[in-house]
Design an enzyme around this catalytic site. Structure first.
Site, PDB file in Angstrom:
ATOM      1  N   HIS A 251      -3.738  -1.714   7.941  1.00 21.81           N
ATOM      2  CA  HIS A 251      -3.187  -1.525   6.702  1.00 21.81           C
ATOM      3  C   HIS A 251      -3.751  -2.616   5.732  1.00 21.81           C
ATOM      4  O   HIS A 251      -3.930  -3.493   6.064  1.00 21.81           O
ATOM      5  CB  HIS A 251      -1.659  -1.553   6.571  1.00 21.81           C
ATOM      6  CG  HIS A 251      -1.035  -1.108   5.198  1.00 21.81           C
ATOM      7  ND1 HIS A 251      -1.193  -1.720   4.294  1.00 21.81           N
ATOM      8  CD2 HIS A 251      -0.293   0.058   4.989  1.00 21.81           C
ATOM      9  CE1 HIS A 251      -0.482  -0.921   3.267  1.00 21.81           C
ATOM     10  NE2 HIS A 251       0.256   0.176   3.721  1.00 21.81           N
ATOM     11  N   ARG A 274       1.178   0.060  -4.992  1.00 22.92           N
ATOM     12  CA  ARG A 274      -0.071   0.350  -5.691  1.00 22.92           C
ATOM     13  C   ARG A 274       0.292   1.944  -6.324  1.00 22.92           C
ATOM     14  O   ARG A 274      -0.482   1.999  -7.367  1.00 22.92           O
ATOM     15  CB  ARG A 274      -1.218   0.637  -4.604  1.00 22.92           C
ATOM     16  CG  ARG A 274      -1.643  -0.906  -4.380  1.00 22.92           C
ATOM     17  CD  ARG A 274      -2.800  -0.724  -3.167  1.00 22.92           C
ATOM     18  NE  ARG A 274      -2.180  -0.724  -1.862  1.00 22.92           N
ATOM     19  CZ  ARG A 274      -2.667   0.410  -0.966  1.00 22.92           C
ATOM     20  NH1 ARG A 274      -3.684   1.236  -1.163  1.00 22.92           N
ATOM     21  NH2 ARG A 274      -2.186   0.473   0.212  1.00 22.92           N
TER      22      ARG A 274
END
Length: 467
Positions: A251, A274
Site C-alpha cells: 500500500h 486521497r
C-alpha cells in the site's frame, strides 16, 4: 449433528459463523488471540458494493458488471479468475444489504477509490467502517452464544495446530487452548485465518515468496502469519494448494510516526484520505502522480520519488477534505500521525520550500479540477479541490507498507478448498484473505471487507449444508 468449525475471528470468520446459524447449523468459532477482530477492525476506507440502495439514494449509477470490469482490469489478464471475480462482484450488493438489514450497520455514505469507475465504496458517518462492521457481527455472535439453544460457541486463545482428516474428508481440528492443552473438535471446517502480511520470520511465507519485501514495514497485526496456509497444505491425505503467493500488495500510504519513524508495524493512512481530496507531494511541494490511481501504480511512483532522493512524501489535506473524514483525521491527530498547520505559509516554512511553489501546486490542481487544464498525471476524479491557503492543512509523512496478500489457498466460487487437481476436498472451506486468486495482481480498495463478507457467507452456507 456436529458443528461447523470456523477458524479465525475476523470479519470473514464472523460472516461464516452467522451464515452457518442462518442455515440452521451449529458453529464453533476459534481464534488464537484473546480478542476477535483480526485486521478487519482496522479497515478504514469502506466496503464495495455495486447496485446498492445507498447508491440509488445518492443517484449513483452502478452495476455488478461494471464492478466486475474494474476488478478484472485491476487483477490483470494473466492472473484474473473470472469465476471468483463474478462471485465477489455479483454478491456485493446483497452483502451490503445483509450488513445493513441484519446487523444495523450504517453504510449510507459512498465514495470513489482508486481504480474504480464510479463511487461504490460504502462507509458510515461514524468511525472506521472496519470496526463498525466487524464489531456489529462480534456483538451479535456473542448474543447468540448466550442463548439457551447453545448453537454458537466462541473459543479465544485457541490456536488450531492441525486439521483432522479421515480418508479424503476433513473431519475436524486439533487446537491448543490457553493452558497449552490439545483438544480435538469434530465437524466441517472453514478456514478464515487471514493473510501472511506479518510473517517476517526467516523461513516464513514472505521470506519464501517475496524476500524483497522483508525490510518493509507492515500494517498487519502480529496474528497475520499464514496459519491457515500451513494448515491446508499440511493435510496428510489430499491437501490444498497455494496460488499467486508472490502477489503481495504494498500500500502506498502508511503513516510514518515521528515518535517512532523506524517502527516495523505502522498505521495505515486510509485510501479514503486521497478519495476526499488529499494530495501526495514530493519534498519540493510538487505532485508526482494521479492520487486516484490503483495502489500498485501509486506505490511504484512513490518508490521512484524516494529512490531519487525527493522524499519524504507528504499527504496533504485541506479543510474540506479533512472535514469530510473528520473522525478519521481526529484519530490520526490524536495519535500524532498527522500534524495541523494554520495555513499554507506555515506548511511551506515547515517543508522549507517557497510559498509560491506550494501555492502553485494547489492552484494548478484546482485548474485541472475545473477542466481549464489537463492534469499531466491523467487525473480525472477530483474532490474538494478548491482550497483556501489561509485555512488550516493536515499533513502526514507516509511510506509504502506491506498491506494485503492476494495469494493464498485455492478455492472455487463456492468456497470449497481445492486440491492440486482442482477438485474439492470434502469438509473443507476457506474465505477471506487466506484465499488466493480473487484479486490477481492488485486488490482494489474496498474489496477486502467485501471479500471477507461474500466468501464468508458462502463458506458458512456450504459448510452448514454439508453437515
Amino acid at each position: 449433528m456436529d458443528p461447523v468449525i470456523v477458524v479465525g475471528g475476523g470479519l470473514s470468520g464472523l460472516s461464516a459463523a452467522h451464515s452457518v446459524l442462518e442455515h440452521g447449523g451449529k458453529v464453533v468459532l476459534l481464534d488464537k488471540k484473546p480478542a476477535l477482530g483480526g485486521n478487519s477492525v482496522k479497515a478504514s476506507s469502506g466496503i464495495n458494493g455495486a447496485g446498492t440502495q445507498s447508491q440509488t439514494r445518492l443517484n449513483i449509477s452502478d452495476s455488478s458488471q461494471s464492478f466486475y470490469d474494474d476488478t478484472l482490469k485491476s487483477a490483470g489478464s494473466e492472473l484474473a479468475r473470472p469465476n471468483l471475480i463474478t462471485a465477489l462482484t455479483s454478491n456485493s450488493a446483497p452483502a451490503i444489504e445483509w450488513l445493513i438489514n441484519n446487523f444495523g450497520v450504517d453504510l449510507s455514505l459512498v465514495s470513489m477509490l482508486g481504480g474504480h469507475s464510479t463511487p461504490r465504496t460504502h462507509r458510515g458517518t461514524g468511525g472506521a467502517p472496519g470496526w463498525a462492521i466487524t464489531s456489529a457481527l462480534m456483538k451479535r455472535l456473542a448474543a447468540e452464544e448466550a442463548k439457551s439453544e447453545k448453537r454458537a460457541n466462541i473459543l479465544k486463545n485457541a490456536k488450531v495446530v492441525k486439521l483432522l482428516q479421515t480418508g479424503d474428508k476433513v473431519t475436524g481440528v486439533e487446537y491448543e487452548d490457553g493452558q497449552g492443552q490439545k483438544v480435538k473438535l469434530a465437524g466441517s471446517v472453514v478456514i478464515a485465518t487471514g493473510g501472511f502480511g506479518a510473517d517476517f520470520s526467516p523461513a516464513g511465507l514472505i521470506a519464501t515468496h517475496r524476500a524483497d519485501l522483508m525490510q518493509l514495514p507492515t500494517v498487519n497485526g502480529d496474528h497475520a502469519t499464514g496459519d491457515g496456509h500451513v494448515l491446508v497444505t499440511s493435510l496428510p491425505s489430499r491437501s490444498g494448494v497455494l496460488i499467486d503467493m508472490n502477489q503481495v500488495q504494498v500500500h502506498p500510504t502508511g503513516f510514518i510516526d515521528p515518535a517512532q519513524p523506524d517502527a516495523k508495524t505502522k498505521f495505515l493512512a486510509a485510501e479514503a484520505l486521497r478519495s476526499v481530496g488529499g494530495l501526495l507531494l514530493k519534498n519540493d511541494g510538487s505532485r508526482f502522480v494521479d492520487e486516484m490511481e490503483k495502489r500498485d501504480l501509486v506505490t511504484a511512483k512513490m518508490w521512484e520519488v524516494i529512490q531519487n532522493g525527493q522524499g519524504p512524501v507528504r499527504l496533504v489535506l485541506g479543510v474540506q477534505a479533512a472535514t469530510e473524514l473528520k473522525s478519521h483525521c481526529d484519530f490520526y491527530l490524536s495519535k500524532g500521525l498527522m500534524k495541523k498547520f494554520a495555513n499554507l505559509q506555515e506548511l511551506a516554512e515547515s517543508m522549507q520550500v517557497p510559498l509560491t511553489d506550494l501555492h502553485a501546486t494547489f492552484t494548478s490542481h484546482k485548474s485541472y479540477a475545473s477542466g481549464q487544464e489537463k492534469d499531466p498525471f491523467g487525473k480525472t476524479h477530483f474532490h474538494n479541490s478548491d482550497i483556501n491557503i489561509e485555512e488550516p492543512f493536515l499533513v502526514a509523512l507516509i511510506t509504502p507498507v506491506v498491506h494485503y496478500t492476494m495469494g493464498g489457498v485455492l478455492v472455487d466460487e463456492q468456497a470449497h478448498v481445492l486440491d492440486a487437481l482442482g477438485k474439492p476436498i470434502p469438509g473443507l472451506y476457506a474465505s477471506g484473505e487466506v484465499i488466493g486468486g480473487v484479486h490477481g495482481k492488485n486488490r482494489l480498495g474496498g474489496s477486502s471487507l467485501l471479500e471477507a463478507v461474500v466468501f464468508g457467507r458462502i463458506a458458512g452456507e456450504m459448510a452448514a449444508k454439508s453437515q
